[in-house]
Design a protein around this motif. Sequence first.
Motif, mmCIF file in Angstrom:
data_model
loop_
_atom_site.group_PDB
_atom_site.id
_atom_site.type_symbol
_atom_site.label_atom_id
_atom_site.label_comp_id
_atom_site.label_asym_id
_atom_site.label_seq_id
_atom_site.Cartn_x
_atom_site.Cartn_y
_atom_site.Cartn_z
ATOM 1 N N LEU A 128 0.852 -1.174 0.000
ATOM 2 C CA LEU A 128 0.000 0.000 0.000
ATOM 3 C C LEU A 128 0.891 1.228 0.000
ATOM 4 C CD1 LEU A 128 -2.763 -1.035 2.572
ATOM 5 C CD2 LEU A 128 -2.780 -1.253 0.090
ATOM 6 N N ASP A 129 0.985 1.861 -1.151
ATOM 7 C CA ASP A 129 1.845 3.026 -1.313
ATOM 8 C C ASP A 129 1.080 4.074 -2.098
ATOM 9 O OD1 ASP A 129 3.903 4.802 -1.434
ATOM 10 O OD2 ASP A 129 5.027 3.733 -2.975
ATOM 11 N N ALA A 130 0.896 5.233 -1.484
ATOM 12 C CA ALA A 130 0.205 6.334 -2.156
ATOM 13 C C ALA A 130 1.139 7.147 -3.025
ATOM 14 C CB ALA A 130 -0.481 7.234 -1.130
ATOM 15 N N GLY A 131 2.430 6.772 -3.106
ATOM 16 C CA GLY A 131 3.381 7.504 -3.932
ATOM 17 C C GLY A 131 2.993 7.568 -5.399
ATOM 18 N N PRO A 132 2.530 6.456 -6.017
ATOM 19 C CA PRO A 132 2.097 6.549 -7.421
ATOM 20 C C PRO A 132 1.011 7.585 -7.657
ATOM 21 C CG PRO A 132 2.382 4.257 -6.803
ATOM 22 C CD PRO A 132 2.557 5.048 -5.550
ATOM 23 N N LEU A 133 0.158 7.839 -6.660
ATOM 24 C CA LEU A 133 -0.868 8.864 -6.827
ATOM 25 C C LEU A 133 -0.247 10.246 -7.007
ATOM 26 C CD1 LEU A 133 -3.661 7.859 -4.306
ATOM 27 C CD2 LEU A 133 -3.874 8.042 -6.774
ATOM 28 N N THR A 135 2.740 10.862 -8.246
ATOM 29 C CA THR A 135 3.332 10.893 -9.582
ATOM 30 C C THR A 135 2.261 11.072 -10.660
ATOM 31 O OG1 THR A 135 5.084 9.426 -8.786
ATOM 32 C CG2 THR A 135 4.830 9.643 -11.165
ATOM 33 N N ILE A 136 1.130 10.379 -10.505
ATOM 34 C CA ILE A 136 0.030 10.530 -11.460
ATOM 35 C C ILE A 136 -0.465 11.965 -11.491
ATOM 36 C CG2 ILE A 136 -2.374 9.877 -11.877
ATOM 37 C CD1 ILE A 136 -1.667 7.068 -10.911
ATOM 38 N N LEU A 137 -0.565 12.599 -10.319
ATOM 39 C CA LEU A 137 -1.001 13.989 -10.258
ATOM 40 C C LEU A 137 -0.022 14.904 -10.982
ATOM 41 C CD1 LEU A 137 -3.020 16.057 -9.149
ATOM 42 C CD2 LEU A 137 -1.660 16.137 -7.040
ATOM 43 N N GLN A 138 1.269 14.686 -10.821
ATOM 44 C CA GLN A 138 2.265 15.507 -11.514
ATOM 45 C C GLN A 138 2.185 15.317 -13.026
ATOM 46 O OE1 GLN A 138 5.971 14.359 -9.752
ATOM 47 N NE2 GLN A 138 5.543 15.318 -7.767
ATOM 48 N N ARG A 139 2.012 14.079 -13.481
ATOM 49 C CA ARG A 139 1.936 13.846 -14.918
ATOM 50 C C ARG A 139 0.658 14.444 -15.518
ATOM 51 N NH1 ARG A 139 5.968 13.833 -13.694
ATOM 52 N NH2 ARG A 139 7.599 12.233 -13.630
ATOM 53 N N LEU A 140 -0.418 14.426 -14.771
ATOM 54 C CA LEU A 140 -1.639 15.065 -15.269
ATOM 55 C C LEU A 140 -1.471 16.575 -15.374
ATOM 56 C CD1 LEU A 140 -4.451 13.073 -13.405
ATOM 57 C CD2 LEU A 140 -3.804 12.921 -15.807
ATOM 58 N N LYS A 168 0.478 -0.162 -11.294
ATOM 59 C CA LYS A 168 1.181 -0.550 -10.076
ATOM 60 C C LYS A 168 0.344 -0.244 -8.849
ATOM 61 C CE LYS A 168 5.422 0.378 -7.460
ATOM 62 N NZ LYS A 168 6.675 1.175 -7.416
ATOM 63 N N LEU A 169 -0.267 0.932 -8.814
ATOM 64 C CA LEU A 169 -1.111 1.303 -7.678
ATOM 65 C C LEU A 169 -2.267 0.327 -7.518
ATOM 66 C CD1 LEU A 169 -2.144 3.347 -5.513
ATOM 67 C CD2 LEU A 169 -3.311 4.535 -7.372
ATOM 68 N N HIS A 170 -2.959 0.033 -8.604
ATOM 69 C CA HIS A 170 -4.137 -0.834 -8.534
ATOM 70 C C HIS A 170 -3.768 -2.273 -8.176
ATOM 71 C CE1 HIS A 170 -8.076 -2.407 -9.456
ATOM 72 N NE2 HIS A 170 -7.538 -3.271 -10.282
ATOM 73 N N GLU A 171 -2.802 -2.845 -8.884
ATOM 74 C CA GLU A 171 -2.457 -4.243 -8.661
ATOM 75 C C GLU A 171 -1.861 -4.462 -7.273
ATOM 76 O OE1 GLU A 171 0.089 -5.371 -11.822
ATOM 77 O OE2 GLU A 171 -1.504 -5.384 -13.355
ATOM 78 N N ARG A 207 -1.773 5.386 7.130
ATOM 79 C CA ARG A 207 -0.981 6.265 6.270
ATOM 80 C C ARG A 207 -1.436 6.163 4.810
ATOM 81 N NH1 ARG A 207 3.439 4.685 8.031
ATOM 82 N NH2 ARG A 207 4.011 3.147 6.439
ATOM 83 N N PHE A 208 -1.782 4.951 4.366
ATOM 84 C CA PHE A 208 -2.273 4.793 3.003
ATOM 85 C C PHE A 208 -3.631 5.455 2.828
ATOM 86 C CE2 PHE A 208 -4.568 2.209 -0.214
ATOM 87 C CZ PHE A 208 -3.784 2.533 -1.300
ATOM 88 N N ALA A 209 -4.495 5.357 3.840
ATOM 89 C CA ALA A 209 -5.809 6.006 3.755
ATOM 90 C C ALA A 209 -5.666 7.522 3.664
ATOM 91 C CB ALA A 209 -6.659 5.613 4.957
ATOM 92 N N LEU A 210 -4.736 8.085 4.417
ATOM 93 C CA LEU A 210 -4.514 9.531 4.343
ATOM 94 C C LEU A 210 -3.988 9.925 2.966
ATOM 95 C CD1 LEU A 210 -2.947 10.184 7.874
ATOM 96 C CD2 LEU A 210 -5.256 10.724 7.100
ATOM 97 N N GLY A 211 -3.095 9.107 2.390
ATOM 98 C CA GLY A 211 -2.602 9.392 1.047
ATOM 99 C C GLY A 211 -3.714 9.358 0.008
#
Length: 497
Positions: A128-133, A135-140, A168-171, A207-211
């Motif tokens: 459970l890592d909110a880091g990809p989120l 990165t996704i926000l930056q790319r958008l 990666k986030l979903h799987e 921590r993942f829920a907060l992310g």
Amino acid sequence: MPNIGPEHLKPLSEFKYLNAENVSRYRLIMRVFYENHMKLRYWLRPLDVHGAVLHTGLIQDYTLEQCEQDLQVLHEWGNLECQQDKAKSTSIEEFKKKRFRYQMTAAAVEIERLLESLKRVQGYGGELDAGPLETILQRLRDVRDRGTQMPPAEAFALWKELQDRFRKLHENAVDYYAQISSTKAEALMQTAAFLTFKEDLRRYLQRFALGLQQFGAHVEGMLRALPAETVEAFLERVTRGEMEIPNLEDARDFDERIAAHREEWASFVAWFMGSDSDESEVVKLERATKEAIGRVVRQALALQEQARAGVSRRRDLAYLAQWFMRLDSIEDAHRLGAVVFGLYVPRHFQGEPPRSTDSADCSMWEETPLFRALSPKTRGPRQRLVISPVRDRAVQKAKALEAWRASQASARGLERRWLREGTFAISDYERLELEDRELLLQWISRALARPNHRFRHAEGFQIRVELPPKGDRHHISFPDGEMEMPNFRFHIRREGP
């Protein structure tokens, strides 16, 4: 709708060698090809394969003819590509023998890679890592700011990174929740060892829920604010960047590629924004995280209560008994008992007992007690049931049978009367009985259910219903009202001798 089509119903012949009759030979041959494929040796002759199989020492008495047959079978199943080896032919006779060389297909390479990865699988894994989120926000944001002017190669690289982070986030999240919901995790939560890392697991989930709450809402807002023209221009540049990479196995044109990218973008948007009929996966993931945190906390509390239940309280009770003995009055003992033990669980009985007086000053303790019988909840002897005798209902059965026979005789008489009519139309009658309506509608239904609009009656008659001209209808009166229906025409004739 899920991306499911007719191609998902077809059998995959490429997987046959994993469970075929000679599975050991087939798997060993494919492993030889895979090892050589990783060393950039793609084409192998039957002699090379046969020598490599014998070198392993896993199969005895394996001939070259058997190897050639196995290679041909694998070629028919789609695991190997076949090409005639012309370079080794020194005469016409050797050329006519059609010596072949073989190479793994792309599907076979992926199957062997899957088998290789299955060896390392010990559980669901995931994290459970909110880091990809983030990165996704930056790319958008890059898509919003430079999506229409971005070079095709850069747009395609950004698209691949966006899809990789999303996948990666979903799987990882799905695999991790499957891990903590498995039977192994459930068994671990029942042991005292779970208490040692309960707090770490709770903080990890929190921590993942907060992310999710922080970045998920930002991503959803960014997707809602993106203009459709910007998205379309970005997808066109992504497609052009993809087509700049030479790919001999992908023969799709520009329209097919951009249509596939539009579907991927729609799935990406639905994951964060949901649809009219379903909520987003971010909301579901957040709810699953909160439920997992609650389950962890509840299980830890249950284990702690279970641990406390096994502790002897003899010393505490002995000290409490001495405390009670030192008190001077029963009132003080009542007060101490109320503080230590609290109120006992009350039982409420509803009723309206007869009062001996209507005085408001009379206490309930001065009233006459009301006695009520309570049924026991134990598995002991129950109240004796009243046994009723078996009554003789022969007379009622005889009357019911006689009435049924009379109704059957009346129905047969009604059918025979209508069968004697021969040819008639609905417009020939102004008033009918309810039984007539039921029978005629039944005949119409049976006839219209057949292509030729005719059926054979049990009495040996053939009944054909002729459809009326368009607009030809007729009113018939019945005891319960009037009915308008098409003017059907019946043709009844007897068949056979």
